[in-house]
Every structure is written in structure tokens, then in C-alpha cells.
Motif scaffolding. Structure first.
Motif, short mmCIF file in Angstrom:
data_model
loop_
_atom_site.label_atom_id
_atom_site.label_comp_id
_atom_site.label_asym_id
_atom_site.label_seq_id
_atom_site.Cartn_x
_atom_site.Cartn_y
_atom_site.Cartn_z
N ILE A 1 25.21 25.85 6.42
CA ILE A 1 26.61 25.85 5.98
C ILE A 1 27.32 27.13 6.45
CG2 ILE A 1 28.15 25.87 3.95
CD1 ILE A 1 26.87 23.15 4.40
N ASN B 1 25.81 26.01 -6.32
CA ASN B 1 24.40 26.00 -6.70
C ASN B 1 23.59 26.87 -5.73
OD1 ASN B 1 22.05 25.29 -7.95
ND2 ASN B 1 22.00 23.19 -7.18
N ALA C 1 28.00 20.30 -4.13
CA ALA C 1 27.51 18.94 -3.89
C ALA C 1 27.60 18.13 -5.17
CB ALA C 1 26.07 18.99 -3.41
N ASP C 2 27.79 18.84 -6.29
CA ASP C 2 27.79 18.21 -7.60
C ASP C 2 29.23 17.92 -8.01
OD1 ASP C 2 27.56 17.51 -10.22
OD2 ASP C 2 26.35 19.23 -10.81
N SER C 3 29.64 16.67 -7.94
CA SER C 3 31.03 16.34 -8.25
C SER C 3 31.20 15.93 -9.72
CB SER C 3 31.51 15.23 -7.33
OG SER C 3 30.68 14.10 -7.48
N THR D 1 34.07 19.08 -2.27
CA THR D 1 32.77 18.48 -2.52
C THR D 1 32.02 18.31 -1.20
OG1 THR D 1 33.74 17.30 -4.37
CG2 THR D 1 31.60 16.54 -3.62
N LYS D 2 30.78 18.80 -1.16
CA LYS D 2 29.93 18.62 0.02
C LYS D 2 29.35 17.22 0.02
CE LYS D 2 27.73 23.08 -0.38
NZ LYS D 2 26.44 23.77 -0.21
N PRO D 3 29.31 16.52 1.13
CA PRO D 3 29.81 16.92 2.44
C PRO D 3 31.33 16.81 2.48
CG PRO D 3 29.04 14.68 2.54
CD PRO D 3 28.75 15.16 1.16
N PHE D 4 31.94 17.63 3.32
CA PHE D 4 33.40 17.61 3.42
C PHE D 4 33.80 17.40 4.88
CE2 PHE D 4 31.70 21.92 3.49
CZ PHE D 4 32.16 22.40 4.70
N ARG D 5 35.00 16.89 5.03
CA ARG D 5 35.55 16.80 6.39
C ARG D 5 36.14 18.17 6.72
NH1 ARG D 5 34.81 11.94 8.34
NH2 ARG D 5 34.87 10.17 6.92
#
Lengths: 163, 128
Positions: free
Chosen positions: B14, B55, B84-86, B104-108
Motif C-alpha cells: 500500500i 488496522n 478494509a473494515d467497513s 474503504t480498501k480496496p479503493f479506486r
């Protein structure tokens, strides 16, 4: 009469979560396979896992990815031209991050089905195995995808606190 | 002055991805691998924006934010949280700590750039 709760469809959740992650992160189309029949075992595979814990559920999300696919993802994500920089350490990190993202999507879908849960830190290993599917053990759902010619596998296991 | 962005994430993938993403823009990108290291860099470098993973080992994003907000000079430093935790619980927590936005991962990539661009000017290096 005791009410019976409807349990989440783990295979549907897995296929949807995995597809969304690959599309959003790498803009890669996938073919979801109905079964793992014909899946070759790549010479080097990376397994990454994330534990899920919640009041009504404890479970895990496991990915099994060919090393060549992870190396490709690292090149795309990090913009690396030099293969010397595409190290085993970086590939393990990327496999863990992919598992983390898939687990995040899985957790969101489980929460929508009434099973909120928390993600734990991903772990990664260089082994080609997914957890055994014990018919008397926790519920499980397996998804196999083909992406860029590589077979990718996802296994979700969930034990529920309610009957 | 060139804006300074601090990226705090335990994932090297990342951090490299963000470095690639911001390379075309006139900005300075600093990095840290966990909340403890990120806090030290933030206090020393006073970034214009922090992109913070939720995290992480050693010190997670929430613990780092709580510590950072105790410093009078860092009370209003803009933060975009990556998670990653929405789950609703984590989003409510970050909102209370004055997080400007979250992704939120994944993201554009264009989504993150748009959110960053609302906080600091993103000017192409060729125009700067």
C-alpha cells in the motif's frame, strides 16, 4: 417451535467479495468456476488468512494464490519495472493485503446478514493448502476463480453461536 | 509551499501504491509503518495531510489518532482513514476523532485522489 436462523450463503459472499476486490484494485475481470475441478497446483503458491470474530460468529477467510499472480499484482499496484524489487517479502505482504481486503468485504456482507465481526491481522505462508472441509465442523464456502489465466481460491469458514 | 503527505500503513504494498499514485504531483510523501512510528514522524514533520491505516500492529490507527489529537499543534491536522473494515462501529469511532474522510480498501485510485484533492492542492509536477 424454535425459530431457525437463516445462515449466510458463504459461497455467494466469497465469490462476490473476491470479484469486487480484484475489479476495484486491479480492474481485472474474473471467471467464477462452479468447482475446483481442473485446478492445477502452481509450483509456488501463497496462502494468506484473516480471522473473523464477532459475538455471533467466529471464522476465517483463506486465500490461495499462485506466486506468479501475486508478482503480477505487485507490479501493477506498486508500479515496479524492476523484477529485483518484486521480492518474496513484498509478495507475501501483497498476498496478506489481498486477504485483508477480501475479508473486509466478507465481513461487511456477513454484517448485512446479521453477523457483524471484526478483522484480525492477516497471516501468510508459502504453502498450497486450504483448510480441510470437515462436514461436521464449521460452515464453509469455497470459491475458485480464474483471473489473468491464474486459478485463485478462497475458502470461508464460519462457526455460529446460534443454532 | 509543497504540501506534505504522511502515509502510515504496515503494508509495504500500500505504501508503494500511494508513492506511485502521488509521484506525478508536486507534494512530499513521508512514510511510516505503524502508529507509533507515524506519531513520531507527524510530530516532527507537521504534515498537511495524513493517510492513516486503521488496522496495524504495534499501534493501530485509532490509538495513534487519540495520541496525536492530544498535541495542541495536531488537533486539526486532516486525516483520511484507510480501512478494509467497513463496519459501522469503526466508522463511528473515526468520525468522533475528527477524521476528515475515509476510504474503504480496496479503493479506486481516482476516489482517493479526489478526496485528497479536496483537502490539499494536487498540482501536477509539470505545472508546479
Amino acid at each position: 417451535m424454535t425459530p431457525v436462523s437463516i445462515k449466510p450463503d458463504l459461497r455467494r459472499i466469497g465469490a462476490s467479495a473476491f470479484t469486487e476486490v480484484l475489479d476495484t484494485l486491479l480492474s481485472l475481470p474474473v471467471i467464477v468456476r462452479e468447482s475446483a475441478n481442473g485446478r492445477p497446483v502452481a509450483p509456488d503458491e501463497i496462502s494468506s488468512s484473516v480471522l473473523l470474530t464477532g459475538q455471533r460468529l467466529s471464522g476465517s477467510v483463506h486465500l490461495r494464490l499462485p506466486q506468479a499472480f501475486v508478482a503480477y499484482a505487485v507490479r501493477r499496484l506498486a508500479g515496479l519495472d524492476d523484477d529485483a524489487e518484486n521480492t518474496k517479502e513484498l509478495q507475501d505482504d501483497a498476498a496478506g493485503e489481498l486477504a485483508n481486503m477480501v475479508a473486509g468485504r466478507v465481513a461487511a456482507k456477513l454484517a448485512a446478514d446479521g453477523y457483524p465481526c471484526k478483522l484480525h491481522t492477516p497471516t501468510t505462508s508459502r504453502s498450497a493448502s486450504l483448510p480441510d472441509q470437515d462436514q461436521n465442523g464449521p460452515a464453509h464456502g469455497r470459491t475458485d476463480l480464474i483471473c489473468e489465466g491464474h486459478w485463485l481460491s478462497l475458502e470461508i469458514q464460519c462457526g455460529y453461536a446460534d443454532p | 509551499m509543497t504540501p506534505r503527505i504522511l502515509s502510515i500503513d504496515d503494508s509495504k504494498t500500500i505504501r508503494l501504491m500511494l508513492a506511485r499514485l502521488f509521484r506525478p504531483f508536486a507534494c512530499e510523501l513521508l512514510e511510516a509503518t505503524n502508529g507509533e512510528e507515524g506519531l513520531a514522524v507527524a510530530l516532527r514533520a507537521n504534515p498537511d495531510l495524513i493517510i492513516l491505516d486503521y488496522n496495524m500492529p504495534v499501534m493501530d490507527g485509532i490509538a495513534m489518532l487519540r495520541k496525536m489529537r492530544e498535541d495542541p499543534g495536531m488537533k486539526r491536522t486532516p486525516v483520511i482513514m484507510l480501512t478494509a473494515d467497513s463496519g459501522l462501529q469503526s466508522l463511528a469511532t473515526v468520525a468522533r476523532l475528527g477524521v476528515r474522510d475515509y476510504v474503504t480498501k480496496p479503493f479506486r485510485e481516482e476516489e482517493l485522489l479526489a478526496k485528497v484533492g479536496r483537502i490539499i492542492p494536487l498540482i501536477s509536477r509539470t505545472e508546479a
